[in-house]
Design a protein around this motif. Structure first.
Motif, PDB file in Angstrom:
ATOM      1  N   GLN A 111       0.827  -1.207   0.000  1.00 26.20           N
ATOM      2  CA  GLN A 111       0.000   0.000   0.000  1.00 26.20           C
ATOM      3  C   GLN A 111       0.867   1.265   0.000  1.00 26.20           C
ATOM      4  O   GLN A 111       0.644   2.180  -0.801  1.00 26.20           O
ATOM      5  N   ILE A 112       1.864   1.314   0.908  1.00 28.84           N
ATOM      6  CA  ILE A 112       2.719   2.499   0.969  1.00 28.84           C
ATOM      7  C   ILE A 112       3.557   2.625  -0.305  1.00 28.84           C
ATOM      8  O   ILE A 112       3.790   3.728  -0.802  1.00 28.84           O
ATOM      9  N   GLY A 113       3.986   1.479  -0.855  1.00 33.74           N
ATOM     10  CA  GLY A 113       4.721   1.525  -2.122  1.00 33.74           C
ATOM     11  C   GLY A 113       3.860   2.102  -3.232  1.00 33.74           C
ATOM     12  O   GLY A 113       4.323   2.917  -4.043  1.00 33.74           O
ATOM     13  N   ARG A 114       2.576   1.682  -3.280  1.00 31.98           N
ATOM     14  CA  ARG A 114       1.659   2.212  -4.296  1.00 31.98           C
ATOM     15  C   ARG A 114       1.438   3.706  -4.100  1.00 31.98           C
ATOM     16  O   ARG A 114       1.410   4.480  -5.074  1.00 31.98           O
ATOM     17  N   ILE A 115       1.301   4.139  -2.846  1.00 35.77           N
ATOM     18  CA  ILE A 115       1.112   5.568  -2.562  1.00 35.77           C
ATOM     19  C   ILE A 115       2.347   6.367  -2.977  1.00 35.77           C
ATOM     20  O   ILE A 115       2.246   7.440  -3.589  1.00 35.77           O
ATOM     21  N   LEU A 116       3.526   5.820  -2.650  1.00 36.71           N
ATOM     22  CA  LEU A 116       4.750   6.529  -3.036  1.00 36.71           C
ATOM     23  C   LEU A 116       4.869   6.590  -4.558  1.00 36.71           C
ATOM     24  O   LEU A 116       5.303   7.612  -5.110  1.00 36.71           O
TER      25      LEU A 116
END
Length: 1154
Positions: free
Chosen positions: A607-612
């Motif tokens: 999720q955080i990778g997708r947001i970044l």
């Protein structure tokens, strides 16, 4: 006197004598009187030798007074006393009848006043100016020579400096161009009003039609960036310890360079490039003649109301004497001056006095310090000040008499009054009245202590600094109810700037503290009161701030490794800049995560990778644009701007790298803590399980539901465009009215003692700084042609160096010319140049020795200029000769440092000719004076065929303003080009999006100039740094909105602009605007004027202008002129499909359908 009985010759006797026979020479003098007359005329000869006609007329006047056998025709003795010798009668008073024609002669009009100066007190000569016989007396009306005439002995006309009619026609300067007006209105104002109205008509009357577009060329580039940042973000969350530890090691290694950190406070190093013209000329001057002396100066006024008028004895108009010239006040000033001379400072284990560091030009023959003070007319002596001659009825001469004589003849060794006191200062040089008096009736007095400057000797410089520190301490503690003292030392400005920085440290700390607290609290998204300590982001906010400060430390450390010194501007400005950029990115990352929902079967790191992957390209766009813009700003020749650009560019990029690595890992750890219901900061404490539903933040809902729909309404958008284009038009119209320069008073704290000095300096000082016209090494002074191209005396060229400086504007006094004084000194008529016949060594004029002979014979050839061999033989003697009563032209004091002798004194190297600028009070005056001096030097160079340049101590500081307008346009233009290129590339080669970003940032910068004009902010290096920084911060306000618009898949421009504003507006507003606003307001409380003007006012303007343009004008501009997404149907459908797939099940999926 005349006749055997020593009475005046009778008229019958005169008529009976054959006075004009060649074989008979009748004089009414004895041999002793002739010697006295000759001696009395020696000093005038030295100073009037450049004007033979003037000296002849003066000699005529005195010879007729002293030795003429026709005295009974025009002289009448009125008072006599019995002499001590037998049959001797002393003449006490005579009436001297002079013809009006003689007195008004072109070359003699100054002679009658000179008679009072040179005749002495006895007998008293009363001048009667008549053109007809009065009481049987016929006026003396001898022939006078005009200053443009040559004499019968072959002497030429007077020099241009002494005789303006001899100068020939002077070039008439072109008139100043009139202000550019149209119909009586300022042209720029009228043009911008017409342009603005035309724009409104076109804009309001034109239907904005959608235009077609082609498929975006950079879709693959966009996907590659998204993929790269997604994978990197996932890695950082999965391996937080490795990433955090690696970041700490890198930060520690880079910050280690702070051990080698050097802070530059030298104003020359701050504002003048080593390669600049002024800096090179300063280095040339310092290396050949020594650095300009350090000045310790006092301006003294009095609270007493003791103005008076002095009536000269026996007759004369009353002369006003201001209160500071009251004798009692002068005694008190002399006490103060003596106390300063006796100041003892400590340097290590040594004692330092003024004599150890002062300028003593005649040392070792005379080791008295140079003290430029009115008291030096009285040899700095209370006894001399009290010296007076009088009786019970009259005071014939006192300090008034001596003072009035000395201000007119400061180099005199005898005031010719009954006092017979010298005017020459104790150090052996003259005290020019314009350097020690404020106002012609003595409104104040100035005392200057010149101190030797030691640029390359740290020990001697340390002693000077130690004494100056004690000098400042003494005067701060000095009290005298009758004296008001303002003062300045050479170290004062630098000391006060350092004190200002230290005093404002608390203000800066409070400012940053407010921003830190806001960031720590605002990052949290509180869902309920129960979960306040869980949902808060205090620890994450503090970590983000530490990252920002770490990036600054890394930048400082890396450049410190490279040996690049810091400046106060770097330390004060860069943290503010990086905080603005870094905090904005932090808010974007955190708030995007808070609004996002995890997709099914998606882990936290995914999720955080997708947001970044979604937000990092936008962060990269803004950070890389700023980095490139700042690094290109390092092309500036201004050291302060170049240093700031280098440090800022690296700090911004390091901050971006730490945010997408270290901060992302910390965000992952904080997200895990929050999911486990652990408290913020006290992460060991865990709340009971309880899931709270996600809600949107207040700012996000406000921007999404209220602000974005309102600002993009059909009737609001035209008003927005009209208002912002109107502001742009106004700013363009007043841009050229922004003042250039920096008032030095602004650099001082409000409570600085230097402010009083600056105020009094501009009020009382009646001359400008000294300026030196330097003739570089290589000029031929031995040839007649080379001499005539420089000198200002008889026979010199009308366009010589001295003549051109003499006739120049913004030059107050005749230049001092060692060459002309040397020619006067070496003349055989003068008693100056003598040598021992036995050894050839120099024999001073004051030496009485039969072995001393004149350097040049009293022959026609001897009266000419010296030959090449004689020129170099006698020049070292001239430069070593101290002025004395018999020779006032000795060159040791005035010119020993002005002439460089080469090859064992066989040739002349570099030389200078000194004069003074006119009164300079503010930056435009200094800038104009420097421009004029350089134009003048270029003209002299052309006329001489040899390089000549002007030098004054202030040139290195004001040279930047000659090109500041060009530098500003260049710096901001290069930054805009860099932003355009980077924005275009990183937005997937969307050329039009890059244009819109650049236009908006350009509008912000132009409006900054409008604010500068309205708020009295001048253009200088400090404001240019702020403008460059404003360009960088503006990227933050614009780039995120434009990228959100670019990747939007809505069908119309208005919808895409609304989505971009709703999604990014709240983060930009909370991340930059609110963060900076609180901190900026605190800067208004600073004691520093430079902080209040160049930091509070400019920071506030750049944040408000950036926010209004980024959050109001730019979305409206995009809704009208943004790139299309509708016409390219195939590409648009593919874009929609990819976006829906990417955001399926997330918060963005709802936003896409908004």
């Amino acid at each position: 006197m005349c006749s055997v009985s020593h009475a005046l010759l009778s008229q019958n006797q005169v008529r009976s004598w054959k006075l004009y026979r060649v074989s008979v020479c009748v004089l009414c003098c004895d041999v002793q009187q002739l010697h006295t007359l000759k001696g009395s005329l020696q000093l005038p000869l030295q100073f009037l030798s450049r004007c033979p006609a003037c000296f002849f007329n003066l000699m005529n006047l005195f010879c007729e007074l002293t030795c003429s056998p026709l005295q009974s025709l025009f002289m009448n003795g009125t008072q006599f006393t019995n002499g001590t010798a037998a049959n001797k009668t002393n003449v006490v008073e005579v009436q001297y009848y002079i013809g009006q024609t003689f007195a008004n002669g072109e070359g003699a009009h100054f002679l009658v006043p000179a008679l009072f100066v040179l005749s002495g007190p006895t007998p008293m000569v009363i001048i009667q100016l008549v053109d007809v016989s009065v009481s049987g007396m016929s006026p003396m009306n001898n022939k006078t020579y005009d200053c443009t005439e040559g004499l019968e002995d072959g002497s030429g006309p007077c020099s241009c400096q002494d005789c303006s009619p001899a100068c020939g026609p002077q070039p008439v300067p072109p008139p100043l161009p009139p202000p550019w007006t149209i119909l009586g209105i300022g042209a720029m104002v009228l043009i911008m009003w017409i342009s603005y109205m035309a724009f409104l008509l076109v804009f309001m009357g034109t239907v904005i039609v959608d235009a077609s577009c082609g498929e975006t060329l950079g879709e693959h580039f966009e996907n590659a960036l998204r993929y790269l940042f997604t994978r990197w973000g996932s890695f950082c969350v999965r391996q937080p310890l490795m990433v955090i530890l690696g970041s700490l090691i890198i930060v520690a290694a880079c910050s280690g360079g702070l051990v080698y950190m050097k802070i530059t406070t030298d104003p020359v190093e701050l504002w003048s490039s080593p390669s600049s013209q002024a800096r090179q000329e300063k280095d040339y001057f310092d290396s050949h003649f020594g650095p300009f002396f350090r000045a310790e100066q006092l301006i003294i006024t009095t609270t007493l109301q003791s103005e008076s008028s002095y009536s000269p004895y026996p007759a004369g108009a009353p002369v006003p004497f201001g209160a500071p010239l009251d004798k009692d006040v002068l005694h008190q000033v002399l006490d103060l001056q003596t106390d300063i001379e006796n100041i003892v400072a400590s340097y290590g284990d040594q004692k330092v006095t003024l004599k150890d560091i002062c300028l003593a030009p005649l040392a070792p023959y005379n080791d008295n310090c140079t003290i430029l003070s009115v008291l030096n007319y009285f040899q700095n002596s209370h006894k001399q000040l009290d010296h007076s001659i009088g009786d019970d009825f009259y005071v014939y001469a006192d300090y008034h008499t001596h003072f009035l004589y000395c201000v007119s003849a400061p180099a005199s060794l005898n005031d010719t009054s009954l006092l017979h006191d010298p005017c020459l200062g104790t150090y052996g040089g003259p005290i020019f009245p314009w350097l020690v008096l404020g106002g012609y009736d003595g409104e104040d007095t100035l005392i200057t202590f010149p101190v030797n400057n030691y640029h390359n000797d740290t020990v001697k410089l340390g002693k000077a600094l130690a004494w100056e520190k004690e000098f400042i301490r003494f005067l701060k503690n000095y009290t005298n109810p009758n004296l008001t003292i303002s003062f300045n030392s050479e170290r004062s400005i630098e000391d006060e700037i350092n004190r200002e920085s230290e005093s404002d440290l608390s203000t800066v700390v409070v400012s940053y503290a407010i921003m830190f607290v806001y960031i720590s609290l605002a990052l949290g998204h509180i869902h309920s009161f129960r979960r306040v300590l869980v949902d808060s982001k205090i620890s994450l906010g503090i970590a983000g701030i530490v990252i920002v400060l770490s990036s600054v430390a890394c930048s400082l450390g890396i450049f410190s490794y490279a040996g690049i010194p810091l400046t106060l501007i770097v330390i004060e400005v860069i943290p503010f800049l990086v905080l603005a950029v870094g905090v904005d990115n932090i808010f974007i990352i955190v708030q995007t995560y808070q609004r996002d929902e995890r997709m099914p079967h998606e882990e936290l790191h995914q999720q955080i990778g997708r947001i970044l992957g979604d937000v990092a390209p936008s962060m990269f766009l803004s950070s890389f644009s700023e980095t490139v813009a700042f690094f290109l700003g390092a092309l500036s020749t201004m050291p302060a701007v170049r240093t700031f650009s280098l440090f800022a560019g690296l700090a911004v990029f390091i901050d971006f790298l730490l945010q997408i690595s270290c901060f992302v890992s910390l965000l992952g750890l904080d997200a895990k803590r929050q999911e486990e219901n652990r408290l913020d900061i006290m992460c060991c404490v865990k709340l009971p399980e309880g899931k709270e539903g996600k809600t949107d933040g207040f700012l996000f809902r406000f921007f999404k539901n209220i602000y974005a729909p309102f600002i993009l309404k059909e009737w609001v958008r035209p008003i927005v465009v009209a208002v912002f284009v109107g502001l742009l038009s106004f700013s363009i119209a007043v841009t050229n009215k922004v003042e250039i320069g920096l008032d030095q008073k602004l650099s001082m704290p409000d409570d600085s003692y230097v402010l009083d000095y600056f105020k009094n300096l501009s009020t009382y000082l009646h001359t400008g700084p000294p300026v030196y016209f330097v003739v570089e090494d290589g000029h031929d002074y031995l040839s007649l042609e080379g001499q005539n191209s420089v000198c200002g005396g008889v026979g010199c060229n009308n366009n010589s160096l001295i003549q051109q400086v003499y006739t120049a504007s913004l030059i107050r006094f005749n230049p001092s010319s060692w060459l002309d004084d040397y020619f006067d000194w070496v003349k055989p008529q003068s008693t100056c140049c003598r040598y021992y016949n036995s050894s050839g060594a120099f024999c001073n004029a004051s030496v009485v020795d039969t072995l001393c002979v004149h350097c040049r014979p009293m022959t026609p050839s001897g009266k000419l200029r010296p030959t090449e061999q004689d020129f170099m033989n006698f020049l070292p003697m001239f430069l070593s000769d101290n002025p004395n009563a018999k020779c006032g032209k000795g060159g040791h004091a005035a010119y020993s440092s002005a002439v460089v002798l080469k090859g064992n004194a066989t040739s002349v190297g570099a030389t200078y000719f000194m004069t003074y600028h006119t009164i300079l009070k503010d930056s435009p005056d200094f800038i104009d004076a420097m421009k004029m001096a350089r134009v003048l030097a270029d003209n002299i160079t052309t006329a001489m065929g040899h390089k000549v340049f002007p030098y004054s101590v202030f040139y290195v500081f004001y040279e930047q303003y000659l090109t500041i307008a060009y530098d500003t346009v260049f710096q901001l233009g290069v930054s805009l080009v860099a932003i355009f290129v980077v924005t275009t590339v990183l937005l997937g080669f969307e050329l039009w999006s890059g244009v819109l970003v650049s236009i908006t940032i350009a509008m912000i910068l132009v409006n900054m100039f409008g604010v500068m004009w309205l708020w009295d902010i001048s253009l200088n290096a400090v404001s240019l740094v702020n403008l460059v920084m404003s360009c960088g911060i503006s990227v933050e306000f614009c780039s995120h909105i434009v990228r959100a618009f670019s990747i939007s898949v809505k069908s119309t421009r208005v919808e895409r602009a609304e989505e971009a504003l709703a999604h990014m507006g709240s983060s930009v507003f909370s991340g930059i605007t609110l963060t900076k606003f609180g901190g900026i307001l605190i800067l208004a409380l600073s004691k520093s004027q430079i902080f209040q003007i160049f930091y509070f006012r400019m920071y506030l303007a750049m944040v408000l202008l950036g926010a209004t343009h980024g959050l109001i004008f730019l979305p409206v501009l995009l809704s009208y002129a943004g790139t299309h997404g509708v016409v390219c149907v195939a590409f648009h459908l593919a874009k929609v499909f990819a976006a829906n797939k990417r955001y399926a099940g997330t918060e963005r999926e709802r936003l896409l359908n908004f």
